[in-house]
Scaffold this active site. Structure first.
Site, PDB file in Angstrom:
ATOM      1  N   SER A 174     -49.346 -32.674 -21.044  1.00  0.00           N
ATOM      2  CA  SER A 174     -49.822 -31.560 -20.231  1.00  0.00           C
ATOM      3  C   SER A 174     -50.325 -30.389 -21.253  1.00  0.00           C
ATOM      4  O   SER A 174     -51.296 -30.476 -21.545  1.00  0.00           O
ATOM      5  CB  SER A 174     -49.231 -30.712 -18.484  1.00  0.00           C
ATOM      6  OG  SER A 174     -49.398 -31.575 -18.007  1.00  0.00           O
TER       7      SER A 174
ATOM      8  N   TYR B 290     -48.397 -23.627 -14.246  1.00  0.00           N
ATOM      9  CA  TYR B 290     -47.865 -24.287 -13.488  1.00  0.00           C
ATOM     10  C   TYR B 290     -48.305 -23.217 -12.199  1.00  0.00           C
ATOM     11  O   TYR B 290     -48.836 -22.112 -12.237  1.00  0.00           O
ATOM     12  CB  TYR B 290     -47.211 -25.603 -12.562  1.00  0.00           C
ATOM     13  CG  TYR B 290     -47.322 -26.185 -13.679  1.00  0.00           C
ATOM     14  CD1 TYR B 290     -48.670 -27.220 -14.128  1.00  0.00           C
ATOM     15  CD2 TYR B 290     -46.281 -26.964 -15.055  1.00  0.00           C
ATOM     16  CE1 TYR B 290     -48.592 -28.459 -15.137  1.00  0.00           C
ATOM     17  CE2 TYR B 290     -46.733 -27.859 -15.853  1.00  0.00           C
ATOM     18  CZ  TYR B 290     -47.294 -28.332 -15.863  1.00  0.00           C
ATOM     19  OH  TYR B 290     -47.539 -29.286 -16.811  1.00  0.00           O
TER      20      TYR B 290
ATOM     21  N   VAL C  45     -44.311 -31.875 -19.437  1.00  0.00           N
ATOM     22  CA  VAL C  45     -42.981 -32.925 -18.083  1.00  0.00           C
ATOM     23  C   VAL C  45     -42.507 -33.446 -19.586  1.00  0.00           C
ATOM     24  O   VAL C  45     -41.620 -34.013 -18.802  1.00  0.00           O
ATOM     25  CB  VAL C  45     -43.725 -34.187 -17.116  1.00  0.00           C
ATOM     26  CG1 VAL C  45     -44.321 -33.262 -15.902  1.00  0.00           C
ATOM     27  CG2 VAL C  45     -44.336 -34.679 -17.984  1.00  0.00           C
TER      28      VAL C  45
ATOM     29  N   TYR D 131     -57.321 -40.239 -19.971  1.00  0.00           N
ATOM     30  CA  TYR D 131     -56.379 -38.785 -19.664  1.00  0.00           C
ATOM     31  C   TYR D 131     -55.083 -39.852 -20.138  1.00  0.00           C
ATOM     32  O   TYR D 131     -54.262 -38.582 -20.594  1.00  0.00           O
ATOM     33  CB  TYR D 131     -56.488 -38.537 -18.441  1.00  0.00           C
ATOM     34  CG  TYR D 131     -55.602 -37.626 -17.714  1.00  0.00           C
ATOM     35  CD1 TYR D 131     -55.089 -36.146 -18.570  1.00  0.00           C
ATOM     36  CD2 TYR D 131     -54.083 -38.261 -16.618  1.00  0.00           C
ATOM     37  CE1 TYR D 131     -54.396 -35.733 -17.689  1.00  0.00           C
ATOM     38  CE2 TYR D 131     -53.442 -36.973 -16.423  1.00  0.00           C
ATOM     39  CZ  TYR D 131     -52.748 -36.132 -17.547  1.00  0.00           C
ATOM     40  OH  TYR D 131     -52.249 -35.194 -16.562  1.00  0.00           O
TER      41      TYR D 131
ATOM     42  N   LYS E 234     -53.526 -30.349 -22.348  1.00  0.00           N
ATOM     43  CA  LYS E 234     -54.732 -30.110 -21.708  1.00  0.00           C
ATOM     44  C   LYS E 234     -55.915 -29.238 -22.221  1.00  0.00           C
ATOM     45  O   LYS E 234     -56.706 -29.083 -22.163  1.00  0.00           O
ATOM     46  CB  LYS E 234     -54.255 -29.978 -19.907  1.00  0.00           C
ATOM     47  CG  LYS E 234     -53.626 -31.149 -19.070  1.00  0.00           C
ATOM     48  CD  LYS E 234     -53.661 -31.037 -17.718  1.00  0.00           C
ATOM     49  CE  LYS E 234     -52.245 -32.061 -16.780  1.00  0.00           C
ATOM     50  NZ  LYS E 234     -51.784 -31.097 -15.902  1.00  0.00           N
TER      51      LYS E 234
HETATM   52  N1  GLU Z   1     -49.560 -37.344 -17.421  1.00  0.00           N
HETATM   53  C1  GLU Z   1     -48.755 -36.184 -16.841  1.00  0.00           C
HETATM   54  C2  GLU Z   1     -49.440 -36.400 -15.611  1.00  0.00           C
HETATM   55  O1  GLU Z   1     -50.713 -36.716 -15.407  1.00  0.00           O
HETATM   56  C3  GLU Z   1     -48.706 -34.736 -17.108  1.00  0.00           C
HETATM   57  C4  GLU Z   1     -47.589 -33.407 -16.704  1.00  0.00           C
HETATM   58  C5  GLU Z   1     -47.325 -32.735 -16.916  1.00  0.00           C
HETATM   59  O2  GLU Z   1     -47.662 -33.268 -18.433  1.00  0.00           O
HETATM   60  O3  GLU Z   1     -47.522 -31.348 -16.477  1.00  0.00           O
HETATM   61  O4  GLU Z   1     -48.062 -36.888 -14.740  1.00  0.00           O
END
Ligand code: GLU
Length: 401
Positions: free
Chosen positions: A64, A243, A261, A191, A67
């Site tokens: 993430s 988050y 994550v 993605y 992002k």
């Molecule tokens: N590729 C992970 C997902 O889409 C990223 C989530 C994250 O790092 O919080 O679930």
């Protein structure tokens, strides 16, 4: 001598490293194979210096943390209004993979949760480009932020794609609202590849430092995105980056941040430093337990909390010499709104029988555009009152200086 910063970082890892709390993410099977004991930190400064400690050579998937950078690329490519039309900037208070859509419009609440990041990914580059080209533009963009050519961890990519049902569902849902027309299978594939880009903590620190440095990579000097994009991304990281723990994080640590994550975490403190940490065990919100601790420690020790910045306005006037008809005003430090306001107040107190004021700018560290315009207005008004202003180092008030 050797700079003590690396020793300090080792000491931080030492004190934050003993926790065994949290769990390695296992909903992506490949991530479950991570060594939970790995721990690393890196700092990148605004003049391109990197300090690192711990398992800094270990590479992991960015997840993430990609992002905010994909969001930056989408903003660069389409402008703020077009991106805002598709993805909001409100904290969701929900988990990263929640269906956080605005009820009326179906617009994802922000680009830091999965559903918003799917739309953001599809906004990188021209809408007509093919999948390979978008993949490449995302990879090139992330690489420009990191200052080196990054690659994709194919095992993580394949592993996540095989288990991406939830992201696919989010992709179909958001298209059903008409927020995007992009093919959900295609978006989730791209993605997921974006999330599988491999980095180490040095890369993360430089990527964060690039945002903190107004979008220009402090290592390579490349202007990856314009300053307004960096500001927008940092703002959204500050409110939505951690988050549903974003409020707790910002009040404790006070640094715009983003976690992933796989265990990575970045913090970007405008004008000061980029931080990257790695430790795979996650708390209940999906944030790295020891990464959060390291950042808390750095923020406390180094006074990095964005809201803890001391007011500098009172200190910009170094000396005010009053000598009959001639006065001398010596300025110092960084002249921004609050400092310039103090200077204008001092100028306003100069009695009308004064004939000449010398404004000594030779000791100022910097003056931003607002500070410059305010000082020029003060000089103009003194002139209207018949007071001549002589400038020491007038070049500091030159807009191109
Ligand atoms: N590729 C992970 C997902 O889409 C990223 C989530 C994250 O790092 O919080 O679930």
């Amino acid at each position: 001598m050797e700079t003590p910063v690396p020793d300090y970082l080792l000491e931080v890892l030492d004190t934050c490293g003993d926790s065994r709390e949290g769990m390695v993410a296992d909903y992506i099977p490949e991530l479950a194979t991570a060594d939970p004991d790995l721990l690393a930190v890196a700092l990148a400064t605004m003049d391109g210096q990197i300090h690192a400690a711990g398992d800094a050579g270990h590479r992991f998937s960015i997840q993430s943390i990609s992002k905010p950078f994909a969001y930056a690329l989408a903003l660069r490519d389409h402008g703020l209004d077009a991106v805002l039309a598709s993805v909001g900037v409100e904290p969701s208070g929900d988990a990263f993979n929640e269906i956080s859509l605005e009820p009326a419009t179906g617009r994802p609440r922000n680009p830091m949760i999965n559903v918003g990041a799917l739309v953001t990914h599809s906004l990188v580059g021209d809408p007509r480009i093919g999948r390979e080209e978008r993949d490449q533009q995302v990879l090139d963009g992330l690489s420009a932020f990191a200052g080196r050519a990054l690659d994709v961890d194919d095992r993580v990519f394949t592993s996540e794609l095989e288990t991406a049902d939830r992201n696919l569902a989010l992709g179909y849902l958001v298209r059903s609202y008409g927020v995007t027309t992009a093919d959900p299978e295609e978006v989730v594939r791209g993605y997921t590849r974006q999330c599988a880009v491999r980095v180490d903590v040095r890369d993360l620190a430089v990527m964060a430092a690039t945002l903190a440095h107004g979008g220009t990579n402090p290592l390579t000097g490349v202007a990856v995105v314009p300053p307004w994009v960096a500001r927008q991304v940092l703002s959204v990281m500050a409110t939505c980056g951690m988050y549903d723990a974003a409020g707790d994080w910002f009040s404790h640590v006070g640094i715009p941040a983003k976690s992933g994550v796989a265990g990575g975490l970045i913090g970007a403190l405008p004008g000061q430093v980029g931080i990257g940490t790695f430790s795979p065990r996650l708390d209940e919100f999906g944030n790295s337990v020891r990464g959060v601790r390291v950042c808390e420690r750095l923020s406390n020790d180094m006074g990095l909390h964005l809201m803890g910045t001391p007011a500098t306005g009172a200190h910009v006037i170094r000396r005010h010499l009053r000598d009959g008809e001639r006065q001398r005003l010596e300025l110092q430090g960084a002249i921004r709104f609050s400092g310039a306001e103090a200077v204008l107040r001092t100028m306003a107190e100069i009695p009308p029988d004064v004939r000449e004021v010398t404004l000594d700018l030779s000791r100022i560290a910097s003056v931003d555009d607002v500070g410059r315009r305010m000082l020029l207005e003060g000089i103009r008004r003194l002139g209207l009152d018949g007071i001549a202003v002589e400038l020491d180092r007038p070049d500091y008030l030159d807009p191109d200086s």
